[in-house]
Design an enzyme around this catalytic site. Structure first.
Site, short mmCIF file in Angstrom:
data_model
loop_
_atom_site.label_atom_id
_atom_site.label_comp_id
_atom_site.label_asym_id
_atom_site.label_seq_id
_atom_site.Cartn_x
_atom_site.Cartn_y
_atom_site.Cartn_z
N SER A 157 -23.93 -9.35 -12.12
CA SER A 157 -23.02 -8.33 -11.58
C SER A 157 -21.70 -8.45 -12.35
CB SER A 157 -22.79 -8.62 -10.10
OG SER A 157 -21.68 -7.92 -9.63
N TYR A 170 -20.78 -14.27 -3.26
CA TYR A 170 -21.64 -13.37 -4.04
C TYR A 170 -21.31 -13.50 -5.54
CZ TYR A 170 -23.55 -8.99 -5.90
OH TYR A 170 -24.22 -8.05 -6.66
N1 NAP Z 1 -26.35 -1.72 -6.50
C1 NAP Z 1 -25.39 -2.12 -7.31
O1 NAP Z 1 -24.42 -1.38 -7.56
C2 NAP Z 1 -25.45 -3.49 -7.95
C3 NAP Z 1 -24.44 -3.83 -8.88
C4 NAP Z 1 -24.49 -5.09 -9.48
C5 NAP Z 1 -25.52 -5.96 -9.17
N2 NAP Z 1 -26.50 -5.61 -8.25
C6 NAP Z 1 -27.58 -6.57 -8.00
O2 NAP Z 1 -28.82 -5.90 -8.15
C7 NAP Z 1 -29.80 -6.52 -7.30
C8 NAP Z 1 -30.46 -5.46 -6.45
O3 NAP Z 1 -29.47 -4.90 -5.63
P1 NAP Z 1 -29.62 -3.51 -4.84
O4 NAP Z 1 -28.34 -2.82 -4.98
O5 NAP Z 1 -30.89 -2.85 -5.20
O6 NAP Z 1 -29.67 -4.06 -3.34
P2 NAP Z 1 -30.52 -3.59 -2.05
O7 NAP Z 1 -30.75 -2.12 -2.09
O8 NAP Z 1 -29.79 -4.20 -0.90
O9 NAP Z 1 -31.91 -4.32 -2.26
C9 NAP Z 1 -31.97 -5.72 -2.29
C10 NAP Z 1 -33.38 -6.15 -2.07
O10 NAP Z 1 -33.37 -7.59 -1.97
C11 NAP Z 1 -34.10 -7.95 -0.83
N3 NAP Z 1 -33.63 -9.19 -0.23
C12 NAP Z 1 -32.38 -9.46 0.23
N4 NAP Z 1 -32.37 -10.67 0.80
C13 NAP Z 1 -33.62 -11.18 0.70
C14 NAP Z 1 -34.24 -12.36 1.12
N5 NAP Z 1 -33.57 -13.30 1.81
N6 NAP Z 1 -35.55 -12.56 0.87
C15 NAP Z 1 -36.25 -11.62 0.21
N7 NAP Z 1 -35.73 -10.46 -0.21
C16 NAP Z 1 -34.42 -10.23 0.04
C17 NAP Z 1 -33.89 -6.81 0.15
O11 NAP Z 1 -34.90 -6.86 1.13
P3 NAP Z 1 -34.81 -5.94 2.45
O12 NAP Z 1 -35.12 -4.57 1.99
O13 NAP Z 1 -35.83 -6.51 3.32
O14 NAP Z 1 -33.42 -6.08 2.96
C18 NAP Z 1 -33.95 -5.61 -0.77
O15 NAP Z 1 -35.27 -5.19 -0.98
C19 NAP Z 1 -29.07 -7.59 -6.51
O16 NAP Z 1 -29.25 -8.83 -7.11
C20 NAP Z 1 -27.61 -7.16 -6.62
O17 NAP Z 1 -26.75 -8.25 -6.48
C21 NAP Z 1 -26.47 -4.38 -7.65
#
Ligand code: NAP
Length: 250
Positions: A157, A170
């Site tokens: 990130s 985080y």
């Molecule tokens: N979106 C952004 O703008 C952004 C920017 C920079 C980095 N990121 C990174 O990209 C990655 C994906 O993020 P996202 O935005 O797609 O987030 P998201 O929509 O919240 O999806 C995260 C996924 O991780 C799963 N998860 C969370 N905790 C878990 C656990 N304890 N055990 C197993 N699975 C778990 C969630 O499961 P549930 O569905 O069951 O909750 C969900 O499917 C993350 O690493 C995040 O830090 C995102």
């Protein structure tokens, strides 16, 4: 390099016969990337904590006629070492090797000054974002070594690359993952066919982004399905030999 990979045009059969595990595959970026991996021929193991969401992605992959996926429910926050050994044993039995591992699951914790950061929440974030990938890599190393050319990708990130006020556990967990990625890449480069890199997806329209920026218009950010090109590049054979690098998806 970043410009190149965000516009990467993956051949249709890029991931044919590849076995790839995606964590957090039920929602957001993980779900979109898992489907795109399957579209390019991979057998995807969908790992996540909410079975209903994993089943939805499994069904979408099946309905599209892509290679049949597999579901592996696991809560990374509560999992202990023996759960990872069990995961490795199951994959060994079902597939015999692992060609790709995308550490995508993430937990935001809270945006709070460090002085007030809840110590229990700190541990939960570290367990999910940092300890889980570390233990999973250890457990799955034998299977990755059985691949002719394996790729491990960590999700970073912008705040993991440059610390920013209030992003607390985080940001620190993401910075630590970058270092873990570099150490792993360095250790594995000489003696294995395993490459290890990280990717920052950039601001993307997901549940996590909405939790981090509740006042923001979600339409401002691209949908997860439109940022998958760099992920395909890092998983496919065109990135062979590239290791220890930090990439951006946008
Ligand atoms: N979106 C952004 O703008 C952004 C920017 C920079 C980095 N990121 C990174 O990209 C990655 C994906 O993020 P996202 O935005 O797609 O987030 P998201 O929509 O919240 O999806 C995260 C996924 O991780 C799963 N998860 C969370 N905790 C878990 C656990 N304890 N055990 C197993 N699975 C778990 C969630 O499961 P549930 O569905 O069951 O909750 C969900 O499917 C993350 O690493 C995040 O830090 C995102």
């Amino acid at each position: 390099m970043t410009t190149e990979i965000k516009n990467y045009q993956a051949p249709e059969n890029l991931l044919k016969e590849q076995i790839i595990l995606v964590t957090g595959a039920g929602d957001g970026i993980g779900a979109a990337v898992a489907k795109d991996f399957a579209r390019h021929g991979a057998t995807v193991i969908l790992l996540g904590r909410t079975v209903r969401k994993l089943e939805q992605i499994y069904d979408e992959i099946e309905q599209a006629g892509y290679p049949q996926a597999a579901i592996y429910p696991m809560n990374l926050e509560g999992a202990c070492e023996k759960d990872y050994v069990e995961l490795a044993n199951t994959l060994e039995k079902e597939f015999g090797r692992l060609d790709g591992l995308l550490h995508n699951a993430g937990f935001l914790g809270s945006l709070t000054p460090l002085e007030q950061y809840d110590t229990e929440l700190w541990s939960r974030v570290m367990q999910t974002n940092l300890n889980a990938p570390f233990i999973m890599n250890r457990a799955l190393m034998g299977l990755l070594k059985k691949s002719n050319s394996a790729s491990v990708v960590f999700t970073s990130s912008s705040v993991g690359r440059k610390g920013r006020a209030y992003w607390g556990a985080y940001a620190i967990s993401k910075a630590a993952c970058e270092n873990l990625m570099e150490i792993m890449a360095d250790e594995l480069e000489a003696n294995t066919h395993i490459r290890v890199n990280s990717i920052d997806p950039g601001a993307t329209r997901t549940g996590m982004r909405a939790r981090a920026y509740p006042g923001e218009d979600p339409a401002k950010n691209p949908e997860p399905g439109s940022i998958t090109k760099a992920y395909l590049y890092l998983m496919g054979s065109d990135s062979k030999g590239i290791t220890g690098q930090r990439f951006n998806a946008q």
